[in-house]
Write a protein that holds these residues in place. Sequence first.
Motif, PDB file in Angstrom:
ATOM      1  N   GLN A  48      -7.556  -4.046   6.401  1.00  0.00           N
ATOM      2  CA  GLN A  48      -8.958  -3.652   6.580  1.00  0.00           C
ATOM      3  C   GLN A  48      -9.797  -5.323   7.580  1.00  0.00           C
ATOM      4  N   PRO A  78     -12.337   4.903  -4.574  1.00  0.00           N
ATOM      5  CA  PRO A  78     -13.540   3.415  -4.402  1.00  0.00           C
ATOM      6  C   PRO A  78     -13.022   2.668  -5.542  1.00  0.00           C
ATOM      7  N   PRO A  79     -12.921   1.788  -4.880  1.00  0.00           N
ATOM      8  CA  PRO A  79     -13.281   0.122  -5.353  1.00  0.00           C
ATOM      9  C   PRO A  79     -13.558   0.525  -7.084  1.00  0.00           C
ATOM     10  N   GLU A  80     -15.402   0.827  -7.487  1.00  0.00           N
ATOM     11  CA  GLU A  80     -15.779   1.204  -8.870  1.00  0.00           C
ATOM     12  C   GLU A  80     -14.688   2.074  -9.877  1.00  0.00           C
ATOM     13  N   SER A 121       0.411  -1.188  -0.327  1.00  0.00           N
ATOM     14  CA  SER A 121      -0.158  -0.017   0.120  1.00  0.00           C
ATOM     15  C   SER A 121       1.119   1.329  -0.030  1.00  0.00           C
ATOM     16  N   ASP A 127      -5.606   4.355  -8.360  1.00  0.00           N
ATOM     17  CA  ASP A 127      -5.555   3.891  -7.572  1.00  0.00           C
ATOM     18  C   ASP A 127      -5.698   2.803  -6.146  1.00  0.00           C
ATOM     19  N   THR A 128      -7.006   1.731  -5.842  1.00  0.00           N
ATOM     20  CA  THR A 128      -7.433   2.137  -4.914  1.00  0.00           C
ATOM     21  C   THR A 128      -6.431   1.127  -3.951  1.00  0.00           C
ATOM     22  N   ASN A 129      -5.317   1.046  -3.745  1.00  0.00           N
ATOM     23  CA  ASN A 129      -4.559   0.656  -2.799  1.00  0.00           C
ATOM     24  C   ASN A 129      -3.474   1.482  -1.999  1.00  0.00           C
ATOM     25  N   LYS A 150     -14.485   7.959  -0.442  1.00  0.00           N
ATOM     26  CA  LYS A 150     -14.226   7.172   0.265  1.00  0.00           C
ATOM     27  C   LYS A 150     -13.703   7.080   1.545  1.00  0.00           C
ATOM     28  N   VAL A 169     -11.327   1.936 -10.234  1.00  0.00           N
ATOM     29  CA  VAL A 169      -9.659   1.311 -10.323  1.00  0.00           C
ATOM     30  C   VAL A 169      -9.487   1.635 -11.540  1.00  0.00           C
ATOM     31  N   THR A 177      -6.665  -3.867   1.787  1.00  0.00           N
ATOM     32  CA  THR A 177      -7.499  -4.883   2.186  1.00  0.00           C
ATOM     33  C   THR A 177      -7.318  -5.741   3.298  1.00  0.00           C
TER      34      THR A 177
END
Length: 165
Positions: free
Chosen positions: A75, A128-130, A31, A144-146, A110, A132, A72
């Motif tokens: 989480q 948000p993941p959508e 990350s 980047d969602t990371n 988010k 990515v 992730t």
Amino acid sequence: MANKFSNRKAKQFLLELDRDTIETSDIFTRSKFNFSFFDPNQNHCTDFAQLSPNQLLETFEKIRHYSRSPLTYWQTKRCGGGGLKILEIYGDFPKNSDFTHPKHVPHDVKWARFRMDNLGRLVGFVVPPELVNLASEDRKFFLDTNTFYVVFIDLDHRFYKTENR
């Protein structure tokens, strides 16, 4: 006096055997932390200059540790007696907060927090993941969602208040 059994080329060859490449390393899963949205001007936010040298060291040691795994992973990891998640993604900006949504932070992120210690939190947001791999207009950069974008250092748990303080 030089060792007559020394072989520099052999030593160099052996040193290079254990080297990773970008493709074979775990760089993709690590990350990232981005501080470009940091807003130290809110009443309850702590600025870096307000942290003691020990607090600053502990904060960056935890960030270094957290960056070794994907968001992730954090989480799902829990700590403390109540089993609180290390990384909690809230979604919308919380209604019960002593902070306000900074104007320079996009409205559709988010919101999230990293647990740093008993009350201390690193507050920010994730993409948000959508979204990515959404590309910039020139397609040179991708979302980047990371990545965790740090906005506040909240030492007193005032961003997402769970009880009256």
